[in-house]
Design an enzyme around this catalytic site. Structure first.
Site, PDB file in Angstrom:
ATOM      1  CE1 TYR A   1      74.272 -14.816 -18.854  1.00  0.00           C
ATOM      2  CE2 TYR A   1      76.628 -14.687 -18.351  1.00  0.00           C
ATOM      3  CZ  TYR A   1      75.329 -14.268 -18.954  1.00  0.00           C
ATOM      4  OH  TYR A   1      75.363 -13.194 -19.963  1.00  0.00           O
TER       5      TYR A   1
ATOM      6  CE1 TYR B   1      76.573 -12.553 -23.938  1.00  0.00           C
ATOM      7  CE2 TYR B   1      78.821 -11.695 -24.052  1.00  0.00           C
ATOM      8  CZ  TYR B   1      77.589 -12.112 -23.376  1.00  0.00           C
ATOM      9  OH  TYR B   1      77.908 -11.480 -21.773  1.00  0.00           O
TER      10      TYR B   1
ATOM     11  CG  ASP C   1      81.225  -7.354 -29.844  1.00  0.00           C
ATOM     12  OD1 ASP C   1      82.516  -7.327 -29.255  1.00  0.00           O
ATOM     13  OD2 ASP C   1      80.393  -7.576 -28.990  1.00  0.00           O
TER      14      ASP C   1
ATOM     15  CE  LYS D   1      84.931 -12.105 -23.215  1.00  0.00           C
ATOM     16  NZ  LYS D   1      83.820 -11.660 -23.980  1.00  0.00           N
TER      17      LYS D   1
HETATM   18  C1  LIG Z   1      82.663 -10.768 -23.549  1.00  0.00           C
HETATM   19  C2  LIG Z   1      81.896 -10.198 -24.736  1.00  0.00           C
HETATM   20  C3  LIG Z   1      81.370  -8.879 -24.501  1.00  0.00           C
HETATM   21  C4  LIG Z   1      81.032  -8.131 -23.269  1.00  0.00           C
HETATM   22  O1  LIG Z   1      82.168  -8.022 -22.469  1.00  0.00           O
HETATM   23  P1  LIG Z   1      82.131  -7.584 -20.911  1.00  0.00           P
HETATM   24  O2  LIG Z   1      83.584  -7.118 -20.604  1.00  0.00           O
HETATM   25  O3  LIG Z   1      81.926  -9.164 -20.218  1.00  0.00           O
HETATM   26  O4  LIG Z   1      81.042  -6.752 -20.630  1.00  0.00           O
HETATM   27  C5  LIG Z   1      80.791  -8.316 -25.612  1.00  0.00           C
HETATM   28  N1  LIG Z   1      80.799  -8.639 -26.937  1.00  0.00           N
HETATM   29  C6  LIG Z   1      81.423  -9.892 -27.202  1.00  0.00           C
HETATM   30  C7  LIG Z   1      82.067 -10.386 -28.415  1.00  0.00           C
HETATM   31  C8  LIG Z   1      82.237 -10.632 -26.022  1.00  0.00           C
HETATM   32  O5  LIG Z   1      82.739 -11.747 -26.292  1.00  0.00           O
END
Ligand SMILES: *Cc1c(COP(=O)(O)O)cnc(C)c1O
Length: 434
Positions: free
Chosen positions: A22, A154, A255, A284
């Protein structure tokens, strides 16, 4: 050996040539130059605000749950490096990927049986969306290709994930009009412990019912919305989504890229609600913060549906799919997590964050203070002055990365009580000065 570069030279080259997350080009604020990291500490190449070492309050964006330079994870990486760091996954397979997939199936909610290994969280969300759209195409319902989510979310920075990020105030507002148009419910009412709001639940049911013909899936972050605003909601809404999706023939995607592996106090946030999604994304903390890796899991019903279609395969296959080094470290990281009383560690950190962040409530300009699991958030009533807040934290010997109106921490699970207190003091300082 290449010529050594001084910290000043490195930072000048960084500013001139290297994009940061960013960030503008050239960079406007100098990043801190990290030389090494061990345990919960980042060692700087040169002192900043009189500190050459910082306690990491960020776990490198939720990932380094065991801290840095961990002997068990180092061994896993070095052992695998001596065998092979990579081979292609088309036509070949290997023990680390198979072991990891089996472990993920064993520890995630029961109906999730099949694992697609992706190279980043955003890609795992792309794959999840492709799975859902293809499932309905295969079943002869190609109109079902939109997604529903709630505001404040997100899901990553690539195209489909951007389309389900919060459409206002989120980081991808610029792309409205270019992105696929998805369906948005209001953000879930705040509070993990708050009684579910019946009117809000009715809104979710109504939207799913009304758009069922065009909806492939509902996608949400369960319990904690991370980079969209660090807010917590009642697990009850996840049960509402599950019931409405079942009633109207819509798939449900969780997610758990940020929430997975214990961060909220449950191994997966879905467990707070006692419901299982049809598709789940992990990333993550998957490799304990060592390497980039993510996974998309799905049920047998979804996999079978795809396999009955005109194109009976999932047409996705990243070059570095199933990378042996990353899967070996991920398997070791999960084994390490489960070999200890991780839930107790997260509870201990939660208690430390509650104590340590309580004084923030009386700081002028603080709107809300909230804690869940190993996540502590101080929300201001104004945009954070990033430079001032970061400087204030560094002065306390702590690394934080605030955004928007939020100063928050999610420390590694190995963070001792003294360091948790220190992180909290730094969050308070940042709130005062930011
Ligand atoms: C960080 C994140 C993503 C994206 O993952 P990247 O490895 O940065 O592409 C997607 N969804 C959630 C909930 C996240 O916290």
């Amino acid at each position: 050996m290449p010529e050594p570069l001084t910290p000043g030279e490195l930072l000048a080259l960084d500013r001139q040539h290297v994009w940061h997350p960013y960030g503008p080009m050239p960079g406007r604020t100098a990043p801190l130059l990290v030389e090494s990291a061990s345990g919960v500490r980042l060692r700087l190449a040169e002192p900043v605000e009189g500190r050459d070492e910082l306690v990491d309050g960020m776990s490198s964006w939720w990932s380094a749950v065991h801290g840095y330079n961990h002997p068990v994870l180092n061994d896993a990486a070095q052992g695998q490096l001596g065998r092979m760091s990579h081979v292609m996954f088309g036509g070949l397979t290997h023990e680390p990927a198979v072991r990891l997939a089996k472990r993920l199936v064993d520890i995630t909610p029961e109906p999730l049986e099949h694992v697609f290994l992706a190279d980043s969280g955003s890609v795992s969300v792309e794959v999840a969306v492709k799975m859902c759209l293809q499932y309905w195409r295969s079943l002869g319902k190609p109109r079902k290709q939109r997604l529903l989510t709630w505001r404040g979310g997100y899901h990553g920075d690539t195209w489909q994930p951007m389309s389900v990020c919060d459409p206002d105030g989120g980081m991808h507002e610029l792309w409205q009009g270019a992105l696929p148009r998805q369906i948005f419910a209001d953000a879930p009412p705040a509070g993990f412990d708050a009684a579910p709001d019946e009117a809000y639940a009715a809104q979710l049911r109504e939207l799913i019912a009304r758009h069922a013909d065009e909806l492939a899936a509902v996608i949400v972050e369960p319990v904690v919305q991370g980079a969209g605003g660090m807010s917590f909601h009642s697990p009850g809404y996840l049960r509402v989504l599950r019931e409405a999706c079942d009633a109207h023939g819509v798939l449900l995607v969780f997610d758990e890229i940020a929430t997975g592996f214990g961060r909220t106090g449950a191994l997966f946030a879905a467990e707070h609600a006692g419901v299982a999604p049809d598709v789940m994304c992990l990333g993550k903390a998957l490799t304990g913060g060592y390497l980039t890796l993510a996974a998309t899991l799905c049920t047998t019903a979804v996999a079978d549906g795809i396999s009955r279609g005109a194109l009976p395969v999932l047409a996705h296959g990243p070059t570095f799919m199933g990378n042996p080094l990353a899967t070996a470290v991920a398997d070791a990281s999960i084994e390490l997590l489960l070999s200890q009383d991780w839930a107790q560690e997260v509870k201990r950190i939660e208690a430390g964050l509650r104590d340590g962040l309580a004084p923030a409530r009386s700081i002028a300009g603080v709107r809300d203070v909230r804690v869940l699991g190993a996540i502590g958030v101080v929300q201001l009533d104004h945009e954070v002055d990033m430079a001032a807040a970061t400087r204030a934290a560094v002065r306390e010997g702590v690394w934080l990365r605030p955004f928007r109106d939020l100063i928050y921490t999610m420390p590694p699970y190995i963070t001792g009580d003294g360091d948790v207190a220190r992180i909290c003091a730094a969050v308070c300082s940042a709130a005062r000065e930011g």
